[in-house]
Structures are given as structure tokens and as C-alpha cells.
Design an enzyme around this catalytic site. Structure first.
Site, PDB file in Angstrom:
ATOM      1  N   ASP A 181      -0.962  -8.100  -7.331  1.00  0.00           N
ATOM      2  CA  ASP A 181      -0.822  -7.012  -8.290  1.00  0.00           C
ATOM      3  C   ASP A 181      -2.061  -6.111  -8.322  1.00  0.00           C
ATOM      4  OD1 ASP A 181       0.749  -5.770 -10.102  1.00  0.00           O
ATOM      5  OD2 ASP A 181       0.143  -6.999 -11.803  1.00  0.00           O
TER       6      ASP A 181
HETATM    7  C1  LIG Z   1       3.169  -8.394   5.997  1.00  0.00           C
HETATM    8  C2  LIG Z   1       3.489  -7.806   4.697  1.00  0.00           C
HETATM    9  C3  LIG Z   1       4.899  -7.687   4.340  1.00  0.00           C
HETATM   10  C4  LIG Z   1       2.492  -7.358   3.929  1.00  0.00           C
HETATM   11  C5  LIG Z   1       2.583  -6.869   2.560  1.00  0.00           C
HETATM   12  C6  LIG Z   1       1.589  -5.765   2.322  1.00  0.00           C
HETATM   13  C7  LIG Z   1       1.260  -5.608   0.865  1.00  0.00           C
HETATM   14  C8  LIG Z   1      -0.134  -5.822   0.422  1.00  0.00           C
HETATM   15  C9  LIG Z   1       2.224  -5.291  -0.008  1.00  0.00           C
HETATM   16  C10 LIG Z   1       2.013  -5.134  -1.463  1.00  0.00           C
HETATM   17  C11 LIG Z   1       3.198  -4.531  -2.101  1.00  0.00           C
HETATM   18  C12 LIG Z   1       3.151  -4.379  -3.570  1.00  0.00           C
HETATM   19  C13 LIG Z   1       4.358  -3.772  -4.166  1.00  0.00           C
HETATM   20  C14 LIG Z   1       2.075  -4.747  -4.339  1.00  0.00           C
HETATM   21  C15 LIG Z   1       1.946  -4.566  -5.813  1.00  0.00           C
HETATM   22  O1  LIG Z   1       1.062  -3.498  -6.122  1.00  0.00           O
HETATM   23  P1  LIG Z   1       1.560  -2.322  -7.066  1.00  0.00           P
HETATM   24  O2  LIG Z   1       2.120  -1.236  -6.196  1.00  0.00           O
HETATM   25  O3  LIG Z   1       2.541  -2.872  -8.066  1.00  0.00           O
HETATM   26  O4  LIG Z   1       0.257  -1.823  -7.746  1.00  0.00           O
HETATM   27  P2  LIG Z   1       0.001  -1.686  -9.334  1.00  0.00           P
HETATM   28  O5  LIG Z   1       0.126  -3.071  -9.890  1.00  0.00           O
HETATM   29  O6  LIG Z   1      -1.394  -1.164  -9.414  1.00  0.00           O
HETATM   30  O7  LIG Z   1       1.022  -0.738  -9.874  1.00  0.00           O
END
Ligand SMILES: CC(C)=CCC/C(C)=C/CC/C(C)=C/COP(=O)(O)OP(=O)(O)O
Length: 290
Positions: A42
Site C-alpha cells: 500500500d
Molecule cells: C510482478 C508484478 C505483478 C508486480 C506488481 C507491481 C506492483 C508494485 C504493483 C502494485 C499495485 C498496487 C495497486 C499497489 C497499491 O498502491 P496504490 O495505488 O493503492 O497506492 P495508494 O495506496 O497510495 O493509493
């Protein structure tokens, strides 16, 4: 000449860091270490905002943080790692953001099977967990290729939850279990045995045998590839499960450092393991006293 001396010094420095880290892990392993760690990554967008980066760059740095966490997990001897990469609810985000996240996922999934990737260095088998039908074809194909390419790796397992929510997984498992039972019942009825849950008035013991049981549902969960997680680490100080591994985290230790996911590092990881070991010690003592 100076540059090559500099490179050599950097290499020596990182070898020493790696050696010291492994020594520390050896000491930590004297106490029970988790078999399975799950991560909710997160805070990528908040990190990008904080550093005045583009949103996508927050996820890119997040991916690097993930690679470090995998390295620490497998060096410590944790066999199973599960990550929440994309929930079914994330499809409700702005279509532009969903598209750029999916492009990034495809690129990173393809990178996972390259020879120099952490997955190959540590002999990790990759599983994609979730309702994969919801993914676009290029992402689904990349996921299938990664599963195929790593199928013979056996030193550890990385489960990537994508197009996943726990409630979707539970509904899927219950539906499959009911279908399986009703198939068994119709086979039994067709063969003239004539008993089952659907047939009232049958022998009570035999009826009960055809009720969907806990083990039937567990058998049909997407997550059968790993035991239940021992620790669930969710960054950015959030303490909600957000529809992740609800079934499997019944006895799981929750750890929630206040750091944003791209900022998670070695000290947060080590502290999570020590906290888990402390909680394990108290749990063990309580069990012995009761
Ligand atoms: C190999 C593979 C599939 C790798 C994954 C790569 C990766 C780090 C994905 C994270 C995706 C995600 C939705 C994270 C949450 O942050 P958020 O967008 O919810 O950020 P926030 O909490 O600040 O809103």
C-alpha cells in the site's frame, strides 16, 4: 582506471553488506521463522505524490521494493510469499490508470522470467491467483507464460494475486464444491444407490457425507498452492484487510509499519520478523499454560 577501482570498491561494499545480512538472518533463524509471508503493497501513489513523481513511477519504485522484499524472504528461508498486486475493485479506478498499471504488470511479469531475475536466481515457482478471465489477453498470456516457465522451480513459491478478492475466491470455491457434490449425487442416483443431500428421507449418515464440508471448500480455493500465511504485512499504517486472504488469515499475525510501500526496507522487514517471533513466543507460552 579510477572508475574500475570505484566499481570494485562498490562491489566489495555490497558483498560485505550481503554477508552481514546473511549472518543476521542466521541469528534470527534460531527462533521460528514464518513459512509464509503475505504483503499488501500500500502507498505507491502517495509515494509518487510525496516525491512529486508521476503516478506510474510510484508503482515502478514499488516493484523495486518488492524485489528487495523477495530477496530478504528467500534468503531468510521463508518458502512462500504472496502479494496483492491488483484487486477486482482496482478495475473501478480511472481507465487510464488501470491501463497503465496493466501495461506495467505485463512488463514486470515478462521480466520475472528473464535469467537474471530474482525468481530464477532463487529458484522460485510463480503462481497467479485470482479471476484471471478478467485480465486483458496480453497480461493473461504473460501470466500463463511465467507460470509455465517457472513450473519446475522448487525452492520457493511466489503467489501473485491479480484480479483477486477474497470474497470472489470464497464464492468460487463454494460454487465448485457444490457442483462437485451435485455431480457425485447424480452419479450415485444414476447408479441406483439413490442417496444424497438432495434426496430427502435417505439414510441420515449417508446424507451427511454428501454435505459440502470445510475440506471441500478449501480444496477449491485459489490459494491451495501455499499454506495459510503466518504474517500479513500491510504498509502505510493501514490496518484493514481490504478483501485479501480473509479465509486464510484466520490465525495470521498482522503487521502494519507506517512506511509507504516503495520505502519499505531491510529494517522494516527485520522488525516484522522479530515482532512475529515475539508474538509466537507469547502464543506458545499461553498455549502451554492453558
Ligand atoms: C510482478 C508484478 C505483478 C508486480 C506488481 C507491481 C506492483 C508494485 C504493483 C502494485 C499495485 C498496487 C495497486 C499497489 C497499491 O498502491 P496504490 O495505488 O493503492 O497506492 P495508494 O495506496 O497510495 O493509493
Amino acid at each position: 582506471m579510477e572508475k574500475s577501482n570505484g566499481n570494485k570498491a562498490t562491489q566489495i561494499f555490497w558483498s560485505i553488506v550481503s554477508f552481514l545480512r546473511r549472518c543476521l538472518f542466521l541469528v534470527i533463524s534460531v527462533r521460528p521463522i514464518p513459512h509464509h509471508i503475505a504483503f499488501i503493497m500500500d502507498g505507491n501513489r502517495r509515494y509518487a505524490k510525496k516525491r512529486k513523481l508521476k503516478e506510474g513511477d510510484g508503482h515502478r519504485v514499488g516493484f523495486l521494493a518488492l524485489m528487495s522484499m523477495l530477496k530478504y524472504c528467500y534468503e531468510l528461508g521463508v518458502r512462500y510469499v504472496t502479494i496483492y498486486a491488483f484487486s477486482i475493485d482496482n478495475f473501478k479506478r480511472d481507465p487510464e490508470e488501470v491501463k497503465s498499471l496493466m501495461d506495467l504488470m505485463r512488463e514486470k511479469i515478462e521480466g520475472l522470467i528473464k535469467e537474471e531475475s530474482i525468481v530464477n536466481q532463487y529458484g522460485i515457482k510463480v503462481h497467479f491467483i485470482g479471476n484471471l478471465k478478467l485480465l486483458s489477453e496480453p497480461v493473461r498470456l504473460a501470466a500463463e507464460r511465467a507460470m509455465e516457465a517457472t513450473a519446475n522451480n522448487s525452492r520457493g513459491v511466489l503467489s501473485i494475486c491479480i484480479a483477486y478478492t477474497s470474497t470472489d475466491e470464497i464464492v468460487h470455491a463454494v460454487q465448485e464444491s457444490c457442483e462437485e457434490k451435485s455431480d457425485e449425487i447424480s452419479v450415485m442416483n444414476a447408479s441406483g444407490a439413490g442417496y444424497g443431500l438432495l434426496q430427502l428421507g435417505g439414510n441420515e449418515k449417508e446424507e451427511r457425507e454428501n454435505i459440502v464440508k470445510l475440506t471441500d471448500i478449501e480444496k477449491h480455493m485459489y490459494m491451495t498452492v501455499a499454506p495459510d500465511p503466518d504474517i500479513l504485512i500491510r504498509t502505510s499504517g493501514e490496518t484493514r484487510l481490504s478483501n485479501f486472504l480473509l479465509w486464510q488469515s484466520a490465525h495470521c499475525y498482522l503487521y502494519s509499519p507506517s512506511v509507504l510501500w516503495p520505502e519499505i526496507g531491510f529494517r522494516h522487514f527485520t522488525w516484522a520478523i522479530l515482532s512475529f517471533q515475539r508474538s509466537y513466543f507469547y502464543l506458545d507460552r499461553k498455549r502451554k499454560q492453558s
